[in-house]
Scaffold this motif. Sequence first.
Motif, PDB file in Angstrom:
ATOM      1  N   VAL A 423       0.830  -1.207   0.000  1.00 23.01           N
ATOM      2  CA  VAL A 423       0.000   0.000   0.000  1.00 23.01           C
ATOM      3  C   VAL A 423       0.877   1.274   0.000  1.00 23.01           C
ATOM      4  CG1 VAL A 423      -1.640   1.356   1.360  1.00 23.01           C
ATOM      5  CG2 VAL A 423      -1.973  -1.125   1.070  1.00 23.01           C
ATOM      6  N   TRP A 424       1.871   1.286   0.900  1.00 22.50           N
ATOM      7  CA  TRP A 424       2.771   2.450   0.973  1.00 22.50           C
ATOM      8  C   TRP A 424       3.579   2.627  -0.309  1.00 22.50           C
ATOM      9  CZ3 TRP A 424       2.079   6.168   4.159  1.00 22.50           C
ATOM     10  CH2 TRP A 424       1.460   5.906   5.417  1.00 22.50           C
ATOM     11  N   ALA A 425       3.919   1.483  -0.881  1.00 25.97           N
ATOM     12  CA  ALA A 425       4.692   1.578  -2.123  1.00 25.97           C
ATOM     13  C   ALA A 425       3.831   2.136  -3.237  1.00 25.97           C
ATOM     14  CB  ALA A 425       5.220   0.195  -2.519  1.00 25.97           C
ATOM     15  N   SER A 426       2.583   1.716  -3.251  1.00 24.01           N
ATOM     16  CA  SER A 426       1.675   2.237  -4.274  1.00 24.01           C
ATOM     17  C   SER A 426       1.424   3.717  -4.069  1.00 24.01           C
ATOM     18  CB  SER A 426       0.344   1.461  -4.225  1.00 24.01           C
ATOM     19  OG  SER A 426       0.541   0.094  -4.510  1.00 24.01           O
ATOM     20  N   LEU A 427       1.259   4.085  -2.818  1.00 20.50           N
ATOM     21  CA  LEU A 427       1.017   5.494  -2.517  1.00 20.50           C
ATOM     22  C   LEU A 427       2.225   6.370  -2.924  1.00 20.50           C
ATOM     23  CD1 LEU A 427      -0.757   7.665  -1.257  1.00 20.50           C
ATOM     24  CD2 LEU A 427       0.272   7.129   0.974  1.00 20.50           C
ATOM     25  N   PHE A 428       3.425   5.911  -2.614  1.00 20.41           N
ATOM     26  CA  PHE A 428       4.639   6.647  -2.968  1.00 20.41           C
ATOM     27  C   PHE A 428       4.776   6.755  -4.489  1.00 20.41           C
ATOM     28  CE2 PHE A 428       9.243   6.807  -3.864  1.00 20.41           C
ATOM     29  CZ  PHE A 428       9.569   7.987  -3.202  1.00 20.41           C
ATOM     30  N   GLY A 429       4.471   5.672  -5.178  1.00 24.07           N
ATOM     31  CA  GLY A 429       4.564   5.699  -6.649  1.00 24.07           C
ATOM     32  C   GLY A 429       3.572   6.675  -7.227  1.00 24.07           C
ATOM     33  N   SER A 430       2.371   6.728  -6.630  1.00 24.07           N
ATOM     34  CA  SER A 430       1.351   7.655  -7.139  1.00 24.07           C
ATOM     35  C   SER A 430       1.799   9.103  -6.973  1.00 24.07           C
ATOM     36  CB  SER A 430       0.021   7.420  -6.377  1.00 24.07           C
ATOM     37  OG  SER A 430      -0.452   6.103  -6.621  1.00 24.07           O
ATOM     38  N   ILE A 431       2.442   9.376  -5.808  1.00 22.31           N
ATOM     39  CA  ILE A 431       2.940  10.752  -5.567  1.00 22.31           C
ATOM     40  C   ILE A 431       3.995  11.127  -6.607  1.00 22.31           C
ATOM     41  CG2 ILE A 431       4.221  12.248  -3.942  1.00 22.31           C
ATOM     42  CD1 ILE A 431       2.849  10.650  -1.684  1.00 22.31           C
ATOM     43  N   LEU A 432       4.918  10.216  -6.843  1.00 24.52           N
ATOM     44  CA  LEU A 432       5.967  10.491  -7.824  1.00 24.52           C
ATOM     45  C   LEU A 432       5.361  10.704  -9.202  1.00 24.52           C
ATOM     46  CD1 LEU A 432       8.776   7.948  -6.813  1.00 24.52           C
ATOM     47  CD2 LEU A 432       8.732  10.423  -6.421  1.00 24.52           C
TER      48      LEU A 432
END
Length: 453
Positions: A423-432
Amino acid sequence: MNMNNKFMKVLFSGILSLVLVFGTFGAVFAAGGGGGGGTGTGQTDPVKLEEAYLTTISGDVSSTGGNAIKDNKNVEANPTIKLVFNKNIVWDPTSNAITLTNWNGNLVDIDVKKLTNDAEKRNIFVSPKAPLKSGKTYILKIDNTIKANNGNTLAEKVTITFTVAGIDEDLVSAQQVNDFITALPEVSALTLADKTAVVNARKAYSGLTVDQQKFVTNEVKLTELEKKIEALVLAQTEADKATAQKVGDLITALPQVSALTLADKTAVVNARKVYSGLTVEQQKFVTNVAKLTELEKKIEALELAQTEADKAAAQKVGDLITALPEVSALTLADKESVAEARKAYDGLTKTQKQLVNNQEKLVGLESKLAELENKPTDQKTPESDHKSNPNTIVTDQNPTGQVNVAAKNDNKKLPKTGDSSNVWASLFGSILLALGLVMLTINRRGKTEKSRI
């Protein structure tokens, strides 16, 4: 002297006259009245039977020279017997000096008479008033009290035996019963199955006359067979009582009428079946069959009540099904109502289900629901298309008309729901990704402004 001689002559003549008179009257009486066929031998000569034979009478004259009656075994049933005496007989119609008896010693009604013809004065005629029985022996008796005209009596009693021609009917009847008894089993082989035959044999014997029964020679066997039958009946009665007691106990074990339920029906039916299997004699010893009858009536009433209850239960379910929409109007919104109807139907007994006459409608509605649930939706949203096809390319058009294109990653590369690291990885990727898009937009606007300068 002369007077004395005369007196003696007169006296002698008187005595001689008296002797002659008495001698004359004596001769007349000794001759039986002077007009008959007497022997004239005087009062000391007894009456004798000279002949006895069968005859016929025509008018006032009888035939002569017929067959002798004594020991004759071929005498006709209606004979006329001629008794010929040696003197003229005086006959009193009320006299019992001549009798006829049958083989049992019983008197037979007879006619005894004399004819008026002078030639028949020594004869007496005897004939029965009713026909004699074929094959039977009779006895004609002449008592010594019978008298002639001169008062002399029969020297001695006379007995004449004769037999009527033909077959003795009594003997024939008795022989039939003899044969009947002979055909019966011996005592050692006798069974209750022979009871009717023994009873019939006794009935046949009892139906004979006393005279006929005397010719039955095996009546003793019949008596012994009757004793054996009596013993067999007694033994069978005890066996019947024991069998009946078992059935009685079976009925006793059944519930009382007040406590009876339909669950007891099988036991009641079996009790009736066992009772019906008894013989008529055995059934007589079952003393509580009335209880069985009452239980059967109660079972009948309970079944009637149960039938009404089953009809009512089936009606309720039938009404539920009737209230459901027709198959053509069914929607998924009716699913719960159909399920309730199915549940109610399945809760019925087998008998109750058979009383539901619209169960096919319920089955049709269930089939229709299954079709509605499996049918795909006609208008799909992009999101639903995206979810249904992970390889679909999502496009977005900005205000300038430029299109941003991003390729969707394969489902295998998507983070799994519930995994926190993903989930955190997906969230970070979305921000980038968002920052990249912003920087790209700014960069494109800068180039546009420079070109305008």
